[in-house]
Design an enzyme around this catalytic site. Structure first.
Site, PDB file in Angstrom:
ATOM      1  N   HIS A  16       0.836  -1.204   0.000  1.00 48.26           N
ATOM      2  CA  HIS A  16       0.000   0.000   0.000  1.00 48.26           C
ATOM      3  C   HIS A  16       0.867   1.249   0.000  1.00 48.26           C
ATOM      4  O   HIS A  16       0.584   2.221  -0.694  1.00 48.26           O
ATOM      5  CB  HIS A  16      -0.892   0.018   1.253  1.00 48.26           C
ATOM      6  N   ASP A 116      -4.685   6.424   2.135  1.00 47.92           N
ATOM      7  CA  ASP A 116      -4.926   5.059   1.675  1.00 47.92           C
ATOM      8  C   ASP A 116      -6.363   4.637   1.992  1.00 47.92           C
ATOM      9  O   ASP A 116      -6.956   5.089   2.962  1.00 47.92           O
ATOM     10  CB  ASP A 116      -3.965   4.102   2.390  1.00 47.92           C
ATOM     11  N   ALA A 340      13.601  -9.965  -3.004  1.00 45.63           N
ATOM     12  CA  ALA A 340      14.112 -10.041  -4.378  1.00 45.63           C
ATOM     13  C   ALA A 340      13.951  -8.690  -5.080  1.00 45.63           C
ATOM     14  O   ALA A 340      13.002  -7.959  -4.795  1.00 45.63           O
ATOM     15  CB  ALA A 340      13.333 -11.098  -5.150  1.00 45.63           C
ATOM     16  N   GLN A 342      12.409  -7.411  -7.491  1.00 45.20           N
ATOM     17  CA  GLN A 342      11.364  -7.861  -8.421  1.00 45.20           C
ATOM     18  C   GLN A 342      11.263  -7.032  -9.701  1.00 45.20           C
ATOM     19  O   GLN A 342      11.158  -7.584 -10.790  1.00 45.20           O
ATOM     20  CB  GLN A 342      10.002  -7.885  -7.713  1.00 45.20           C
ATOM     21  N   ASP A 381      -8.631  -9.034  -3.132  1.00 44.63           N
ATOM     22  CA  ASP A 381      -8.998  -8.630  -4.496  1.00 44.63           C
ATOM     23  C   ASP A 381      -8.188  -9.380  -5.560  1.00 44.63           C
ATOM     24  O   ASP A 381      -8.437  -9.229  -6.757  1.00 44.63           O
ATOM     25  CB  ASP A 381      -8.846  -7.113  -4.670  1.00 44.63           C
TER      26      ASP A 381
HETATM   27  N1  UDP Z   1       8.429  -7.336  -3.777  1.00 44.87           N
HETATM   28  C1  UDP Z   1       9.785  -7.271  -4.020  1.00 44.87           C
HETATM   29  N2  UDP Z   1      10.567  -8.315  -3.677  1.00 44.87           N
HETATM   30  C2  UDP Z   1      10.082  -9.443  -3.090  1.00 44.87           C
HETATM   31  C3  UDP Z   1       8.679  -9.522  -2.858  1.00 44.87           C
HETATM   32  C4  UDP Z   1       7.892  -8.454  -3.211  1.00 44.87           C
HETATM   33  O1  UDP Z   1      10.277  -6.262  -4.548  1.00 44.87           O
HETATM   34  O2  UDP Z   1      10.856 -10.361  -2.797  1.00 44.87           O
HETATM   35  C5  UDP Z   1       7.582  -6.177  -4.103  1.00 44.87           C
HETATM   36  C6  UDP Z   1       6.888  -6.287  -5.426  1.00 44.87           C
HETATM   37  O3  UDP Z   1       7.715  -5.796  -6.445  1.00 44.87           O
HETATM   38  C7  UDP Z   1       5.646  -5.448  -5.208  1.00 44.87           C
HETATM   39  C8  UDP Z   1       5.371  -5.592  -3.727  1.00 44.87           C
HETATM   40  O4  UDP Z   1       6.556  -6.064  -3.138  1.00 44.87           O
HETATM   41  O5  UDP Z   1       5.913  -4.091  -5.482  1.00 44.87           O
HETATM   42  C9  UDP Z   1       4.232  -6.559  -3.442  1.00 44.87           C
HETATM   43  O6  UDP Z   1       3.034  -5.911  -3.663  1.00 44.87           O
HETATM   44  P1  UDP Z   1       1.764  -6.672  -4.207  1.00 44.87           P
HETATM   45  O7  UDP Z   1       0.665  -5.669  -4.300  1.00 44.87           O
HETATM   46  O8  UDP Z   1       2.081  -7.391  -5.436  1.00 44.87           O
HETATM   47  O9  UDP Z   1       1.469  -7.784  -3.141  1.00 44.87           O
HETATM   48  P2  UDP Z   1       1.309  -7.764  -1.542  1.00 44.87           P
HETATM   49  O10 UDP Z   1       2.674  -7.806  -0.990  1.00 44.87           O
HETATM   50  O11 UDP Z   1       0.573  -6.499  -1.190  1.00 44.87           O
HETATM   51  O12 UDP Z   1       0.546  -9.016  -1.288  1.00 44.87           O
END
Ligand code: UDP
Length: 462
Positions: A16, A116, A340, A342, A381
């Site tokens: 968020h 938020d 990671a 990502q 969601d």
């Molecule tokens: N993320 C990352 N490295 C990791 C795991 C997650 O950078 O090892 C980041 C990913 O790029 C994204 C966020 O964490 O920006 C996860 O947000 P998302 O809305 O996909 O899922 P949530 O964590 O809210 O379930």
């Protein structure tokens, strides 16, 4: 003229806060001055933003409001059990009074509050100080509409109230709602019914549901080419007065590792694989796979023979993989136990598919990078995001469905993985590339998200 002063209230969950802080950077670049509410343990999340915009952005730190049902020191949803989530939302709302007092003591009045969607308490606060209250949604508009409708059905009508917002049907989806759609709704409703404790129902009303009624506008990290249907014919449950679709808000120029995670070694490893051949697996920052689910996924990856990077993200060291797994896949598979990089991984040419829980940030990061997805929604969601990606946008293939505890059949999952790597994935891959171009166009001058962002800034300046 003095730059207009905007108060920003992120919700302390990484998924968020990060996109809202991305939006803050965009607003700072357009001449607004922003004060961002935070608590001591969440302050590091703001560091890159504060460093990039030292004059326009400042952090305002408050102690985290303590709550008898939450462990002391818990300031972020990371470490929160799913049953504790509503309580956490409730506890965070304890910031209302200190934030209000702070706001009133400022020499330069706050003209807008961007909060938020889990911080609904900030909307009446905005009204009290005569500022425009704007809800920020880190999710897309379809997901929010569905959540509104389900929350309404779940939260009991207060005694003596004849408020008809408590007797709602599922939102009507443009076109023929499929049987599957209703099934998804029921599944989510059951999930939420389990997660919501009666005693925090009131807090949920205030902090999520009433956003719609009390706010002046709504801004979502989405874009027209992805969710135009739901922006142009707003669902009954997204009846906000003004809606701006400003996504993807994440910058296109993030350096490898800038969002955390050790990038260099992984990037070099990926360089050794042909374009589009590697599957990247990650379920966001919160999900912790149970051992049987992790075992099924490991077996599927092993059987499929595809090269992969499996980032254990939120679960980190807590995810247990079968004995000897890493040795057996050595050379073609990597497990990342920490955080990671990502965004950088998704942009690496070798990465061809993304097995994702369809968290909205991950979704948009993959969309922006043009990487097709294997949808494995786990909660919230994400079920609707998966539907949007697979059935509407055509940029994903269903990998698995059934919630976080559902144990997939390893053989079936292995064949999905092997299938998409071949001919079968071709159309979806092409569509993902197209949507990435549309996303890039949306945020450039002349694009829909660019125009919505300008519109938002103009409204704030009025
Ligand atoms: N993320 C990352 N490295 C990791 C795991 C997650 O950078 O090892 C980041 C990913 O790029 C994204 C966020 O964490 O920006 C996860 O947000 P998302 O809305 O996909 O899922 P949530 O964590 O809210 O379930």
């Amino acid at each position: 003229m003095e730059a207009p002063h905007v108060l920003v209230v992120p919700f302390p969950a990484r998924g968020h806060a990060v996109p809202l802080l991305d939006l803050v950077a965009l607003l700072a670049a357009r001449g607004l001055r922003l004060s961002v509410v935070t608590t001591p343990a969440n302050l590091p999340l703001l560091s890159p933003l504060l460093a990039a915009h030292p004059a326009a952005v400042r952090a305002v730190t408050f102690p985290f409001p303590s709550h008898p049902s939450l462990p002391a020191g818990l300031e972020n949803t990371k470490g929160c059990g799913p049953g504790q989530f509503p309580t956490f939302i409730h506890a965070f709302a304890g910031l209302r009074e200190p934030v209000l007092a702070w706001t009133r003591a400022q020499p330069d009045p706050v003209v807008a509050v961007v909060a938020d969607f889990f911080c609904g308490w900030a909307q009446p606060l905005a009204r009290e100080i005569g500022a425009a209250g704007i809800v920020f949604s880190p999710s897309g508009v379809l997901g929010v509409a569905v959540m509104h409708s389900i929350f309404r059905r779940l939260v009991r009508r207060p005694e003596g109230s004849d408020d008809d917002r408590f007797s709602v049907a599922f939102p009507a989806i443009p076109g023929e709602p499929s049987f599957q759609w209703r099934e998804l709704m029921m599944m989510y409703q059951n999930y939420m019914a389990g997660a919501l404790e009666e005693k925090v129902g009131e807090a949920v009303r205030q902090n999520f549901l009433w956003n719609q009624q009390d706010s002046w506008g709504f801004v979502s990290n989405t874009f027209r080419a992805l969710e135009g249907t739901y922006l142009e014919q707003p669902l009954e449950d997204l009846a906000f007065r003004r809606v701006w679709a400003v996504g993807p808000v994440a910058p296109y120029t993030v350096a490898a590792g800038a969002r955390g995670g050790e990038a260099a070694d992984l990037m070099a490893w990926l360089d050794g694989f042909p374009e589009g051949s590697v599957v990247y697996v990650c379920f966001g920052s919160q999900a912790l796979l149970t051992p049987p689910v992790a075992a099924a996924l490991a077996e599927a990856l092993e059987r499929s023979a595809v090269p992969f990077v499996w980032a254990m993200g939120g679960g980190g060291g807590g995810v247990v993989v079968p004995e000897g797994f890493e040795a057996r896949v050595a050379g073609r598979g990597r497990v990342v136990r920490g955080w990671a990089p990502q965004v950088a991984l998704l942009r690496h040419a070798a990465v061809g598919w993304f097995v994702t829980h369809c968290g909205w940030n991950s979704t948009l990061e993959a969309v922006a990078a043009g990487v097709p997805m294997l949808a494995w929604p786990m909660t919230g969601d994400q079920f609707f995001d998966a539907w949007l990606l697979v059935d509407e946008a055509g940029v994903a293939v269903r990998a698995c469905e059934g919630g976080i505890a559902f144990v997939p059949d390893a053989g079936e999952l292995a064949s999905v993985l092997a299938d998409v790597a071949g001919e079968k994935g071709r159309g979806v891959r092409a569509r993902a590339k197209e949507l990435a171009e549309e996303a890039a166009r949306a945020v450039k001058e002349g694009g829909s998200s660019y125009a919505d962002l300008e519109g938002l800034v103009q409204e704030i300046r009025k």
